[in-house]
Design a protein around this motif. Structure first.
Motif, PDB file in Angstrom:
ATOM      1  N   VAL A 135       0.849  -1.192   0.000  1.00  0.00           N
ATOM      2  CA  VAL A 135       0.000   0.000   0.000  1.00  0.00           C
ATOM      3  C   VAL A 135       0.890   1.248   0.000  1.00  0.00           C
ATOM      4  O   VAL A 135       0.609   2.228  -0.663  1.00  0.00           O
ATOM      5  CB  VAL A 135      -0.953  -0.003   1.213  1.00  0.00           C
TER       6      VAL A 135
ATOM      7  N   CYS B 176       1.745   3.411   2.576  1.00  0.00           N
ATOM      8  CA  CYS B 176       1.145   4.541   3.268  1.00  0.00           C
ATOM      9  C   CYS B 176       2.171   5.638   3.520  1.00  0.00           C
ATOM     10  O   CYS B 176       3.304   5.358   3.916  1.00  0.00           O
ATOM     11  CB  CYS B 176       0.600   4.084   4.618  1.00  0.00           C
TER      12      CYS B 176
ATOM     13  N   GLY C 220       2.669  -0.207  10.455  1.00  0.00           N
ATOM     14  CA  GLY C 220       3.166   1.105  10.061  1.00  0.00           C
ATOM     15  C   GLY C 220       3.457   1.978  11.265  1.00  0.00           C
ATOM     16  O   GLY C 220       4.464   2.693  11.321  1.00  0.00           O
TER      17      GLY C 220
ATOM     18  N   PRO D 110      -4.666  -3.355   5.703  1.00  0.00           N
ATOM     19  CA  PRO D 110      -5.768  -2.771   6.481  1.00  0.00           C
ATOM     20  C   PRO D 110      -6.182  -1.393   5.980  1.00  0.00           C
ATOM     21  O   PRO D 110      -7.365  -1.046   6.007  1.00  0.00           O
ATOM     22  CB  PRO D 110      -5.187  -2.659   7.896  1.00  0.00           C
ATOM     23  N   VAL D 111      -5.225  -0.635   5.500  1.00  0.00           N
ATOM     24  CA  VAL D 111      -5.527   0.740   5.103  1.00  0.00           C
ATOM     25  C   VAL D 111      -6.437   0.780   3.876  1.00  0.00           C
ATOM     26  O   VAL D 111      -7.151   1.751   3.646  1.00  0.00           O
ATOM     27  CB  VAL D 111      -4.204   1.506   4.898  1.00  0.00           C
TER      28      VAL D 111
HETATM   29  S1  SF4 Z   1       0.987   1.133   7.334  1.00  0.00           S
HETATM   30 FE1  SF4 Z   1       0.270  -0.966   7.118  1.00  0.00          FE
HETATM   31  S2  SF4 Z   1      -1.085  -0.862   5.352  1.00  0.00           S
HETATM   32 FE2  SF4 Z   1       0.184   0.959   5.277  1.00  0.00          FE
HETATM   33  S3  SF4 Z   1       1.967   0.395   3.996  1.00  0.00           S
HETATM   34 FE3  SF4 Z   1       2.509  -0.004   6.120  1.00  0.00          FE
HETATM   35  S4  SF4 Z   1       2.048  -2.146   6.387  1.00  0.00           S
HETATM   36 FE4  SF4 Z   1       0.935  -1.491   4.587  1.00  0.00          FE
END
Ligand code: SF4
Ligand code: SF4
Lengths: 785, 200
Positions: free
Chosen positions: A69, A71, A102, A234-235
Motif C-alpha cells: 500500500v 502509506c 506502520g 488494512p488501510v
Molecule cells: S501502514 Fe500498514 S497498510 Fe500501510 S503500507 Fe505499512 S504495512 Fe501497509
C-alpha cells in the motif's frame, strides 16, 4: 455463522446505488478521490503545518517500509537527528491512516538488535566474530573468485528482495550480470505476486494493476479474491468501506471468514485450491444468462470462443462439488458481478500461491473481460502486493528472466539495448537463470556453491524448510545483507550490516504501480553502510568498479530512468523532484511533463501489438499434494495483521509481539478441540504443534497457520515446494494435512540476537507467552496493565 | 453531545489494533495504550470493536463522580480528562466505577491513566491519534453531520443501559438502522441496548 448486526442491516441501511442517489449525497471534500486537489486540502491540518510537539523535533515525510500500500507517514526526528516516533501523514494513498505495522515500524530504526559491524566466520562450525569492513569484503571477494574459478561463473548466485528500494533492486540485477557475470539471480518477490504478474503479462502485455485504489470508491461491485485484505492491507479497507457506503456490493472469495469477508454481501468460502474451477463456473453462468458484453469481447479480445467453450464445462452443479460451495452462490456471484454497472476484481496471494496461480488470475481476468469491466473509472482489476516494493522489485532486472524496464533477457534486441546502457559486450551478458526455489534445489545438488542474499529470509519464507536448510548448508560460501540477524543470516559466513529504509533515499512502486519516494530521516549508525555502497564496493573489488561508480541512490535512479526508457515500464519521466511534488507517479511515464498513468487501457488498447486482451483457456486441476486417507485436510497459510513476512522485522517490536506473540492453528469446532489445546498439524514434510484456535470462521476441511515464525513453529516447515510451472511461485496456499491431539505445544523460538546486543526485555517476556490467541484475527492481549 | 467527537462503528472494525498502537504513540501517555479491543463473538466470528473512553455526560462521568480526590476533571466541552497528577492518589476507585473498563492505574507511579480524547491534538483541531490512523474508519472523529455526509443513512446512538442505570456518553456508537427508535434531548436517537428497551 453469526454475522455482525450491521452487516445484516447493510442492505436496509444503504439504498441501492443509482447515479441520482449518488448526486443527492452532500459532497464532503474528504471524499474526493485521492489525488485531487480537494482531497489534499481536506482532512484537518496536515501534519507538516502543525507544530511538532517536542522542542527541536522535525518531521520527515516518507512512506511505510512494509506492504504494497505504501502509506505516507512522517518520521519524528529529535534534535540529535534520531528517529523516535511517527506521525500520520495526509498522503493521497492513505489519508492519515496507518496499520499497527506502520505505526510501530519506526522502532526498528534504533532497535538494540541492529547489526552495527560486519560479522564473519570461515566455517559454519565457528562462532561469528565482528570484523572490519575491509576484512569482510576481502573474504567475500576471495570466496566469489575461488568458487567461480573452480566451478564456473554460474556457480555463484544472488538472491535479492522486494522490500529494497527500486534503485537497489536495479543494482542487484546489474551486479549479478555485470560484476558476478552469473545468470543466477532472483528475488523473494518470486514468493509474492509473480503469478499475477505472469497472468497480466499474458492477457494485457503489461505487468501491473489496471486501476488505482481510488477506483474502488467508484465501483458498484467489488470482488476480492484470495485476500485477507483487512489484515494484510488494512488501510485499503477505507476504500472498500467507502464503496460499500455508496451501495457497492462486496463479494469475497476466501476459505476463511476474514474481517472483510464477514461484512461481504456474498462470502464464498471455497475449498483451497479450487479457485479456477469456481471462476470458470461463474463465467459459465454469465454466458448462460446472456450477461456478457459481446460488443466489448468482439472488439477488444482474442480467444473468447475457446474460453467460453471451456467455461461451459464447469456448470455450477459440477463446480459446487469441486469447490465445496452451494451452486446458487456461484449463480449469485455471476449475476452480481456481471450486472453491476461497474465492477472490479482485486486479488492477492490467496489465488496466486498455487501450482496454478497464473491460471487462477487468468480466470479472474476472463471475468472482467467477458463483462467489459476493464479500463474505466471504477471498473478493472488489481493485484494487492505483499511487499512494499513487490511491484517495483521486479521491474528493473532483479528477476531471473528480466532486464531493466521489464525487458526479456532472452530477446536479442532487449539485450543489446541494456548492454549499451551498461557498457558491456552482449556476449558478456548471461542468459536467464532459475527461480528462487529452483536455486535452492540447485544449492542442494551443489550446482550453486556460493550465494549472496540481500534483504530476504528464506529460512522462514520458503516452503519445505528441510530442503531449504539442506540447500543453504550445502553452500561453500554464503553472505547475507541485513540489519537484523535473521534466521537466514545466522547461517551465513559473512553478514553485512546495512541500512533500514529510514536511513537512505529511494523509490518504491506500490500495488497501483505508483512510484513513491522514501526520504532519509537519520544517518545510519556508525559501522552500517547502505546496500548500494556494499554492492558498489564489492563490484569495485571484483574489477567492475567503473560500471558501479554510484555515490548514492539518486545516481542509480538516473541510470535506472535511462535504462527503462522506451519500454512498457517507462520511468524516464519520473524524477526525484517530481515525486516530492506530486506524492507519487504511476508508470508508464515517458517524459518529464507526462502525468503518469494511474489507470490503464482507457483508450481500449492493451500493450499487446494488436491492442487486444489475449484471453486464455484454463483447465482446473487438483493441487500438487494429493489428499489421501492419511492426509485428508487442506493446510493453508497466511499472514496476521501484526507481523510482516518472515517476521525478521516485526518479531522484534514489542507492541507487535504483544499483539500476536505466537502462531496458532485455526481449526473448525467439528474436530473436537478446545481453544488453546495443543494440536499437531502433520503433512508429508513433517509435523508441528500449535495451540488450537477453534472457530467457525474456517471450513471444517481446512486448517490455517500464519507463517511468520521460524521452526519449530514454522508453517513453511510443513508446506510443499511445488511450483507453478509458469511463474514458479510455490504452492503455499494448499497442501494435504491431518490434525491430531498433542500433549505439549512447540516452543516459540527467540529471534537470533546479534553478539553484544540485548533484545527488548518487553519482547522477551511476551515471546514465551504460552497463551493462545483470543480470536481468529490472532491477537493476544491488547494491553497487560 | 460535544461538537466533534469520536464515533465507533463496530461494523467496520477489522480488529487490527492500529488504534491500540497509535494510542501508545500519542504524547499524553506515551508507551501506554488506553484502548481495549473487544471480541464480541469469539469462536464464531472475527467481529471486534474498540473501546475508547466514552466521555460520559449524564450522569456526570462515573469515574469522576467516585473520585475521592476530585482528580478527574471534565472540561466545558465535555472531555473527561485524565486524573490530575497533583491530586490523584492512585486508589483505583475510577477503575471500579467505569462501566466501560477504561481507566487504568500505573502501579509503579500510583497514578491513574485514561484517554483524554488526545486533548493535545484536539485542541489544535486535529483528530485523536486513534481515530486518525484507524484504517477502516471504525473510529471516526468529527460531527454527526460529517459522519452522515460520508456514510449515507448511518444511524448513531449515545445512550447505554446498565441494569437500572442509563448512561449518556460523549462518544457515540453507530447502530443498526432498524434498531433506532426515537430521538433524545441530546439530538441523537436512542437505541435498544444490551437487550433492554430503554423506554421502559
Ligand atoms: S501502514 Fe500498514 S497498510 Fe500501510 S503500507 Fe505499512 S504495512 Fe501497509
Ligand atoms: S484501528 Fe480501527 S479497525 Fe483497527 S482495531 Fe482499532 S477500531 Fe478496529
Amino acid at each position: 455463522m453469526t454475522a455482525d448486526p450491521r452487516a445484516a442491516d447493510h442492505g436496509a441501511a444503504v439504498p441501492p446505488v443509482s447515479s441520482g442517489h449518488r448526486a443527492a449525497v452532500p459532497l464532503d471534500p474528504s471524499l474526493a478521490p485521492p489525488g485531487t486537489r480537494a482531497f489534499r486540502d481536506a482532512g484537518g491540518i496536515p501534519a507538516d503545518q502543525w507544530h511538532a510537539d517536542q522542542d527541536g523535533e522535525t518531521l520527515v515525510p516518507t512512506h511505510c517500509c512494509f506492504c504494497g500500500v505504501q502509506c505516507g507517514m512522517y518520521l519524528r526526528v529529535d534534535r540529535g537527528g534520531k528517529v523516535f516516533g511517527v506521525e500520520p501523514r495526509n498522503h493521497d494513498i492513505n489519508r492519515m491512516r496507518l496499520c499497527p505495522k506502520g505505526i510501530n515500524a519506526y522502532q526498528q530504526v534504533n532497535h538494540p538488535d541492529r547489526l552495527t559491524a560486519p560479522l564473519m566466520r570461515r566455517s559454519r562450525d565457528e562462532e561469528f566474530a565482528e570484523v572490519s569492513w575491509d576484512e569482510a569484503l576481502a573474504f567475500t571477494v576471495s570466496e566469489i573468485r575461488r568458487i567461480q574459478e573452480m566451478y564456473g561463473k554460474d556457480a555463484f548466485g544472488l538472491l535479492g528482495g522486494a522490500s529494497l528500494f527500486s534503485e537497489k533492486t536495479y543494482l542487484v540485477g546489474k551486479f549479478a550480470r555485470v560484476a558476478l557475470r552469473t545468470k543466477h539471480v532472483d528475488y523473494n518477490g518470486r514468493l509474492c505476486m509473480v503469478s499475477a504478474a505472469g497472468a497480466n503479462k499474458l492477457a494485457f502485455g503489461i505487468d501491473r494493476a489496471g486501476n488505482p485504489f481510488s477506483d474502488i470508491l467508484l465501483t458498484d461491485c467489488l470482488l476480492i479474491a484470495g485476500s485477507n485484505l483487512g489484515e494484510c492491507f488494512p488501510v485499503l479497507t477505507q476504500y472498500v468501506w467507502g464503496a460499500r457506503d455508496r451501495g457497492a456490493s462486496l463479494i469475497v472469495v476466501d476459505p476463511r471468514e476474514t474481517a472483510v469477508a464477514r461484512t461481504a454481501d456474498i462470502h464464498v468460502a471455497l475449498k483451497p485450491g479450487t479457485d479456477s474451477a469456481f471462476f470458470n463456473s461463474v463465467l459459465s453462468v454469465i454466458v448462460e444468462e446472456g450477461l456478457t458484453d459481446e460488443e466489448y469481447l468482439a472488439e477488444h479480445t482474442t480467444g473468447w470462443e475457446e474460453v467460453k467453450a471451456k467455461a461451459a464445462e464447469y456448470p455450477p452443479s459440477r463446480a459446487a462439488g469441486i469447490c465445496g460451495v452451494p451452486a446458487e452462490q456461484i449463480v449469485q456471484v455471476a449475476r452480481t458481478f456481471a450486472r453491476a454497472p461497474k465492477a472490479m476484481a482485486w486479488h492477492a496471494r490467496g489465488i496466486e500461491h498455487h501450482s496454478q496461480g497464473v491460471e487462477n488470475c487468468l480466470t479472474v481476468i476472463n471475468l472482467c473481460a467477458a463483462t467489459g469491466h476493464i479500463g474505466k473509472p471504477g471498473a478493472g482489476y488489481g493485484t494487492l502486493t505483499g511487499q512494499g516494493n513487490g511491484q517495483g522489485g521486479r521491474e528493473h532486472g532483479q528477476k531471473a528472466d528480466l532486464l531493466p524496464g521489464g525487458r526479456s533477457i532472452l530477446d536479442e534486441e532487449h539485450r543489446r539495448q541494456i548492454c549499451e546502457v551498461w557498457g558491456i559486450e552482449e556476449s558478456e551478458l548471461p542468459t536467464a537463470g532459475t527461480s528462487m526455489m529452483e536455486m535452492v534445489w540447485q544449492m542442494q545438488r551443489r550446482e550453486i556453491r556460493g550465494l549472496i542474499g540481500i534483504c530476504n529470509n528464506p529460512f522462514v519464507s520458503l516452503p519445505n524448510y528441510r530442503v531449504v536448510k539442506e540447500g543453504y548448508d550445502a553452500t561453500e560460501f554464503h553472505a547475507q545483507f541485513d540489519f537484523f540477524l535473521s534466521e537466514t543470516a545466522a547461517n551465513a559466513h559473512v553478514v553485512f550490516p546495512v541500512t533500514t529504509w529510514a536511513e537512505d533515499d529511494g523509490v518504491m512502486a506500490n500495488a497501483e504501480a505508483r512510484v513513491v519516494k522514501h526520504n532519509k530521516a537519520q544517518e545510519p549508525p556508525p559501522g552500517v553502510r547502505t546496500d548500494t555502497w556494499v554492492m558498489c564496493e564489492l563490484a569495485r573489488r571484483l574489477g567492475a568498479g567503473d560500471k558501479f561508480a554510484f555515490a548514492d541512490s539518486r545516481e542509480v535512479f538516473e541510470e535506472l530512468r535511462t535504462a527503462s526508457r522506451g519500454t512498457v515500464i517507462d520511468y524516464y519521466g519520473i524524477t526525484y523532484e517530481r515525486l516530492e511534488e506530486t506524492g507519487g507517479i504511476a508508470w508508464p511515464c515517458p517524459t518529464t511533463d507526462h502525468p503518469g498513468t494511474p489507470r490503464l487501457f482507457e483508450d481500449g488498447r492493451t500493450y499487446h501489438e494488436d491492442g487486444k486482451i489475449h484471453l486464455q483457456v484454463v483447465e482446473w486441476h487438483l493441487p500438487m499434494d494429493p489428499y489421501s486417507d492419511e492426509f485428508p485436510m487442506s493446510l493453508t497459510t497466511g499472514r496476521t495483521v501484526a507481523h510482516f513476512l518472515s517476521g525478521n522485522q516485526t518479531r522484534r517490536l514489542g507492541a507487535l509481539v504483544e499483539q500476536t506473540p505466537r502462531p496458532w492453528a485455526e481449526v473448525h469446532p467439528s474436530h473436537g478441540f478446545r481453544t488453546g489445546e495443543p494440536v499437531r498439524v502433520v503433512t508429508r514434510r513433517g509435523s508441528e504443534v500449535f495451540p488450537a484456535l477453534v472457530t467457525e470462521a474456517i471450513r471444517p476441511d481446512t486448517v490455517f497457520l500464519p507463517y511468520h515464525w521460524p521452526v519449530p513453529t514454522s508453517a513453511n516447515a510443513l508446506t510443499i515446494d511445488a511450483l507453478d510451472p509458469r511463474s514458479k511461485i510455490p504452492e503455499y496456499k494448499v497442501c494435504a494435512c491431518r490434525i491430531e491431539h498433542a500433549s505439549e505445544l512447540d516452543t516459540v523460538p527467540s529471534p537470533p540476537v546479534a553478539p553484544g546486543h540485548v533484545a527488548y526485555p518487553e519482547t522477551q517476556v511476551s515471546r514465551t507467552d504460552p497463551l493462545p490467541p483470543t480470536s481468529p484475527q490472532g491477537r493476544g492481549t491488547s494491553e497487560r496493565s | 453531545m460535544m461538537g466533534r467527537t469520536i464515533f465507533i462503528d463496530p461494523g467496520r472494525c477489522i480488529g487490527c489494533q492500529a488504534c491500540v498502537s497509535a494510542c501508545r504513540e500519542c504524547d499524553s501517555h506515551r508507551g501506554k495504550s488506553m484502548i481495549h479491543l473487544d471480541y464480541t463473538d469469539e469462536g464464531r466470528s472475527v467481529a471486534s470493536l474498540p473501546t475508547v473512553c466514552m466521555h460520559c455526560e449524564d450522569p456526570v462521568a462515573p469515574c469522576a463522580e467516585v473520585c475521592p480526590a476530585d482528580a478527574i476533571l471534565v472540561t466545558a466541552d465535555g472531555v473527561v480528562q485524565q486524573a490530575d497528577t497533583t491530586r490523584c492518589i492512585g486508589c483505583a476507585n475510577c477503575v471500579n466505577a467505569c462501566p466501560f473498563g477504561v481507566p487504568k492505574i500505573d502501579l509503579g507511579a500510583k497514578l491513574q491513566l485514561k484517554c483524554n480524547l488526545c486533548y493535545d491534538r484536539t485542541a489544535y483541531g486535529l483528530a485523536p491519534m486513534c481515530a486518525t490512523v484507524c484504517p477502516t474508519g471504525a473510529l471516526f472523529y468529527g460531527t454527526v453531520e460529517e459522519l452522515q455526509a460520508e456514510r449515507p443513512g448511518v444511524q448513531v446512538a449515545d445512550t447505554f443501559v446498565f441494569g437500572e442505570t442509563e448512561v449518556r456518553t460523549g462518544v457515540a456508537m453507530v447502530v443498526p438502522a432498524d434498531k433506532v427508535q426515537w430521538p433524545v434531548p441530546g439530538g441523537l436517537p436512542v437505541v435498544e441496548i444490551n437487550g433492554k428497551d430503554v423506554r421502559r
